[in-house]
Write a protein that holds these residues in place. Structure first.
Motif, PDB file in Angstrom:
ATOM      1  N   ALA A 168       0.836  -1.203   0.000  1.00 28.62           N
ATOM      2  CA  ALA A 168       0.000   0.000   0.000  1.00 28.62           C
ATOM      3  C   ALA A 168       0.871   1.253   0.000  1.00 28.62           C
ATOM      4  N   ASP A 169       1.947   1.225   0.754  1.00 27.16           N
ATOM      5  CA  ASP A 169       2.865   2.369   0.769  1.00 27.16           C
ATOM      6  C   ASP A 169       3.526   2.556  -0.601  1.00 27.16           C
ATOM      7  N   MET A 170       3.860   1.448  -1.261  1.00 26.94           N
ATOM      8  CA  MET A 170       4.431   1.536  -2.609  1.00 26.94           C
ATOM      9  C   MET A 170       3.441   2.191  -3.564  1.00 26.94           C
ATOM     10  N   LEU A 171       2.170   1.757  -3.488  1.00 29.47           N
ATOM     11  CA  LEU A 171       1.149   2.324  -4.368  1.00 29.47           C
ATOM     12  C   LEU A 171       0.944   3.805  -4.070  1.00 29.47           C
ATOM     13  N   ALA A 172       0.873   4.155  -2.788  1.00 30.33           N
ATOM     14  CA  ALA A 172       0.664   5.555  -2.400  1.00 30.33           C
ATOM     15  C   ALA A 172       1.814   6.449  -2.867  1.00 30.33           C
ATOM     16  N   SER A 173       3.021   5.896  -2.898  1.00 31.57           N
ATOM     17  CA  SER A 173       4.190   6.687  -3.313  1.00 31.57           C
ATOM     18  C   SER A 173       4.170   6.985  -4.810  1.00 31.57           C
ATOM     19  N   ARG A 174       3.312   6.307  -5.554  1.00 34.13           N
ATOM     20  CA  ARG A 174       3.250   6.488  -7.002  1.00 34.13           C
ATOM     21  C   ARG A 174       2.166   7.482  -7.439  1.00 34.13           C
ATOM     22  N   VAL A 175       1.511   8.108  -6.499  1.00 33.10           N
ATOM     23  CA  VAL A 175       0.411   9.022  -6.834  1.00 33.10           C
ATOM     24  C   VAL A 175       0.914  10.205  -7.643  1.00 33.10           C
ATOM     25  N   THR A 176       0.237  10.463  -8.764  1.00 38.46           N
ATOM     26  CA  THR A 176       0.563  11.600  -9.627  1.00 38.46           C
ATOM     27  C   THR A 176      -0.733  12.213 -10.137  1.00 38.46           C
ATOM     28  N   PRO A 177      -0.692  13.478 -10.594  1.00 39.62           N
ATOM     29  CA  PRO A 177      -1.892  14.106 -11.166  1.00 39.62           C
ATOM     30  C   PRO A 177      -2.284  13.417 -12.475  1.00 39.62           C
ATOM     31  N   THR A 178      -3.585  13.410 -12.773  1.00 44.57           N
ATOM     32  CA  THR A 178      -4.086  12.847 -14.024  1.00 44.57           C
ATOM     33  C   THR A 178      -4.626  13.974 -14.903  1.00 44.57           C
ATOM     34  N   PRO A 179      -4.794  13.737 -16.203  1.00 45.67           N
ATOM     35  CA  PRO A 179      -5.314  14.773 -17.108  1.00 45.67           C
ATOM     36  C   PRO A 179      -6.718  15.259 -16.738  1.00 45.67           C
ATOM     37  N   GLU A 180      -7.484  14.421 -16.009  1.00 45.75           N
ATOM     38  CA  GLU A 180      -8.856  14.818 -15.645  1.00 45.75           C
ATOM     39  C   GLU A 180      -8.913  15.697 -14.405  1.00 45.75           C
ATOM     40  N   GLY A 181      -7.756  16.062 -13.849  1.00 40.62           N
ATOM     41  CA  GLY A 181      -7.752  16.881 -12.651  1.00 40.62           C
ATOM     42  C   GLY A 181      -7.834  16.068 -11.370  1.00 40.62           C
ATOM     43  N   LEU A 182      -7.640  14.777 -11.496  1.00 40.72           N
ATOM     44  CA  LEU A 182      -7.645  13.905 -10.336  1.00 40.72           C
ATOM     45  C   LEU A 182      -6.207  13.537  -9.973  1.00 40.72           C
ATOM     46  N   ILE A 183      -6.045  12.691  -8.984  1.00 41.12           N
ATOM     47  CA  ILE A 183      -4.747  12.101  -8.695  1.00 41.12           C
ATOM     48  C   ILE A 183      -4.940  10.592  -8.710  1.00 41.12           C
ATOM     49  N   GLY A 184      -3.898   9.869  -9.074  1.00 42.43           N
ATOM     50  CA  GLY A 184      -4.057   8.426  -9.174  1.00 42.43           C
ATOM     51  C   GLY A 184      -2.731   7.707  -9.126  1.00 42.43           C
ATOM     52  N   ALA A 185      -2.822   6.390  -9.045  1.00 44.21           N
ATOM     53  CA  ALA A 185      -1.623   5.550  -9.006  1.00 44.21           C
ATOM     54  C   ALA A 185      -1.970   4.182  -9.561  1.00 44.21           C
ATOM     55  N   VAL A 186      -0.975   3.537 -10.133  1.00 45.44           N
ATOM     56  CA  VAL A 186      -1.153   2.189 -10.664  1.00 45.44           C
ATOM     57  C   VAL A 186       0.100   1.374 -10.370  1.00 45.44           C
ATOM     58  N   MET A 187      -0.082   0.085 -10.104  1.00 47.96           N
ATOM     59  CA  MET A 187       1.055  -0.777  -9.797  1.00 47.96           C
ATOM     60  C   MET A 187       0.744  -2.182 -10.320  1.00 47.96           C
ATOM     61  N   SER A 188       1.651  -2.714 -11.110  1.00 45.51           N
ATOM     62  CA  SER A 188       1.454  -4.036 -11.698  1.00 45.51           C
ATOM     63  C   SER A 188       2.017  -5.127 -10.793  1.00 45.51           C
ATOM     64  N   LEU A 189       1.681  -6.356 -11.111  1.00 45.29           N
ATOM     65  CA  LEU A 189       2.231  -7.488 -10.370  1.00 45.29           C
ATOM     66  C   LEU A 189       3.755  -7.495 -10.460  1.00 45.29           C
ATOM     67  N   THR A 190       4.287  -7.181 -11.646  1.00 49.37           N
ATOM     68  CA  THR A 190       5.744  -7.137 -11.819  1.00 49.37           C
ATOM     69  C   THR A 190       6.376  -6.121 -10.878  1.00 49.37           C
ATOM     70  N   ASP A 191       5.735  -4.958 -10.740  1.00 48.26           N
ATOM     71  CA  ASP A 191       6.224  -3.940  -9.800  1.00 48.26           C
ATOM     72  C   ASP A 191       6.250  -4.498  -8.382  1.00 48.26           C
ATOM     73  N   MET A 192       5.157  -5.147  -8.003  1.00 48.89           N
ATOM     74  CA  MET A 192       5.028  -5.645  -6.627  1.00 48.89           C
ATOM     75  C   MET A 192       6.031  -6.743  -6.312  1.00 48.89           C
ATOM     76  N   GLU A 193       6.330  -7.549  -7.300  1.00 48.02           N
ATOM     77  CA  GLU A 193       7.249  -8.658  -7.085  1.00 48.02           C
ATOM     78  C   GLU A 193       8.659  -8.187  -6.747  1.00 48.02           C
ATOM     79  N   GLN A 194       8.945  -6.900  -7.011  1.00 50.78           N
ATOM     80  CA  GLN A 194      10.254  -6.348  -6.660  1.00 50.78           C
ATOM     81  C   GLN A 194      10.370  -6.050  -5.168  1.00 50.78           C
ATOM     82  N   ALA A 195       9.230  -5.994  -4.493  1.00 51.44           N
ATOM     83  CA  ALA A 195       9.231  -5.674  -3.060  1.00 51.44           C
ATOM     84  C   ALA A 195       9.547  -6.927  -2.248  1.00 51.44           C
TER      85      ALA A 195
END
Length: 211
Positions: A168-195
């Motif tokens: 959850a901390d990894m996902l939260a650290s990836r938060v960035t602004p989106t074109p719609e004026g929101l903020i968001g984050a995405v994390m794939s299984l490959t990303d998670m497997e590095q943890a």
């Protein structure tokens, strides 16, 4: 960090991240395949959308297999509020808070609650008179079955509390602004497997959850 003194936006981001990662980790723990976790939210208004993409399609050739699938699916649905309720100071699932979150229906909990209740009804209707040793016997009522599912979800998340929080901390650290004026984050299984803590996700059998 003291959660009570934390920036309100960071608190919301963490809550949503823990909610989605608890769904994901519970699915992995119970033997489903996981692929991705993501969310978007409004920075000031309580508007958000999150998803944990898992493969929950299983071939079931017997009633026992169907009931096992429904049991696991309900646990994954209820795991979200369990993850959201985790206290970072104690790393404990707060079942009372989880119940309140489920009733409030925010962070996607409303839909999770509705589907889990339907599954509890199906599990009650399909139970044998003798029971299966995992859930109450026929006639116990769907509310009793739901309470067991709720407790089992808490157990799965508690067993895996460290991976849930770390991811959850990894996902939260990836938060960035989106074109719609929101903020968001995405994390794939490959990303998670590095943890490192991803490797600590413990596979749990349903029989382990019976007290």
């Amino acid at each position: 960090m003291n959660q009570s003194a934390e920036n309100p936006l960071l608190t919301r981001i963490r809550a949503l991240a823990q909610h989605e990662l608890a769904h994901f980790v519970a699915a992995i723990s119970l033997g489903f395949k996981g692929y991705e976790v993501k969310f978007k939210m409004h920075p000031t208004e309580h508007v958000h959308r999150g998803s944990s993409r898992v493969d929950a399609v299983v071939r079931c050739d017997t009633l026992v297999g169907v009931r096992e699938f429904m049991h696991k699916r309900a646990i994954v649905l209820l795991a979200g509020v369990m993850g959201e309720s985790i206290s970072r100071s104690t790393l404990q699932v707060d079942m009372l808070k989880a119940k309140q979150l489920l009733e409030l229906g925010e962070t996607g909990a409303g839909q999770d609650h509705a589907v889990a209740k339907e599954l509890a009804q199906l599990l009650d209707n399909s139970a044998s008179e003798a029971g299966d040793g995992l859930l109450p016997a026929r006639g116990a009522g769907s509310m009793r079955v739901f309470q067991e599912l709720f407790t089992h979800a808490a157990s799965v998340v508690q067993i895996n509390v460290q991976p849930v929080c770390a991811l959850a901390d990894m996902l939260a650290s990836r938060v960035t602004p989106t074109p719609e004026g929101l903020i968001g984050a995405v994390m794939s299984l490959t990303d998670m497997e590095q943890a490192e803590l991803f490797q600590l996700i413990r596979h749990v059998s349903l029989s382990e959850l019976v007290l």
